[in-house]
Scaffold this motif. Sequence first.
Motif, PDB file in Angstrom:
ATOM      1  N   CYS A  58       0.867  -1.190   0.000  1.00 52.77           N
ATOM      2  CA  CYS A  58       0.000   0.000   0.000  1.00 52.77           C
ATOM      3  C   CYS A  58       0.904   1.240   0.000  1.00 52.77           C
ATOM      4  CB  CYS A  58      -0.936  -0.022   1.208  1.00 52.77           C
ATOM      5  SG  CYS A  58      -0.199   0.485   2.778  1.00 52.77           S
ATOM      6  N   LEU A 124      -4.400  10.806  -6.767  1.00 48.16           N
ATOM      7  CA  LEU A 124      -3.987  10.154  -8.013  1.00 48.16           C
ATOM      8  C   LEU A 124      -2.501   9.791  -7.974  1.00 48.16           C
ATOM      9  CD1 LEU A 124      -4.713   9.262 -10.903  1.00 48.16           C
ATOM     10  CD2 LEU A 124      -4.111  11.568 -11.648  1.00 48.16           C
ATOM     11  N   LEU A 127      -2.100   6.777  -5.868  1.00 45.76           N
ATOM     12  CA  LEU A 127      -2.583   5.612  -6.595  1.00 45.76           C
ATOM     13  C   LEU A 127      -1.547   5.140  -7.611  1.00 45.76           C
ATOM     14  CD1 LEU A 127      -4.892   3.625  -7.210  1.00 45.76           C
ATOM     15  CD2 LEU A 127      -5.738   5.297  -8.863  1.00 45.76           C
ATOM     16  N   THR A 130       1.302   3.528  -5.819  1.00 48.49           N
ATOM     17  CA  THR A 130       0.937   2.198  -5.351  1.00 48.49           C
ATOM     18  C   THR A 130       1.013   1.176  -6.478  1.00 48.49           C
ATOM     19  OG1 THR A 130      -0.512   3.151  -3.667  1.00 48.49           O
ATOM     20  CG2 THR A 130      -0.886   0.843  -4.241  1.00 48.49           C
TER      21      THR A 130
END
Length: 146
Positions: A58, A124, A127, A130
Amino acid sequence: MNAAPTVSARPPVLRRLGPPLAALAAATAPTLYLAVVDPNAPGHYPACPFLTATGWWCPGCGGLRCVHALTHGDFSGALHDNAPAVLLFVVLAVLWARWVWAAVTGGPVPRLALGARRWALIGLLFLVFTVVRNLPVGAGLAPPLI
């Protein structure tokens, strides 16, 4: 007739320094714990639930190791463990310094006002980070397995 004592419009500097110093103390205690108790050694901290459930790192995975590395002066290790965390710590340090300066000078406390677009951009970026750190091309962004 006695003149009424003048009341200062703003509290004294030591009182104004109370909140930023309390925040520093609140951040220092867990940081010192992380400096002493190595998150790289198994058994000291619980596993990330997201990593356990999905097998993916994560955005926060490696954050404890990052702090441990920073407390030992290992900047490159901290960047390897969690680069966004290092960036976040720098931003928080600058904001805290501005808060202390405002307390010392009696100026207004700086506010961090990010609009919806900036929060969406930050989300974003996390993300993308990740996804990339979980791909073979981004393996260098993932902390080592314990």
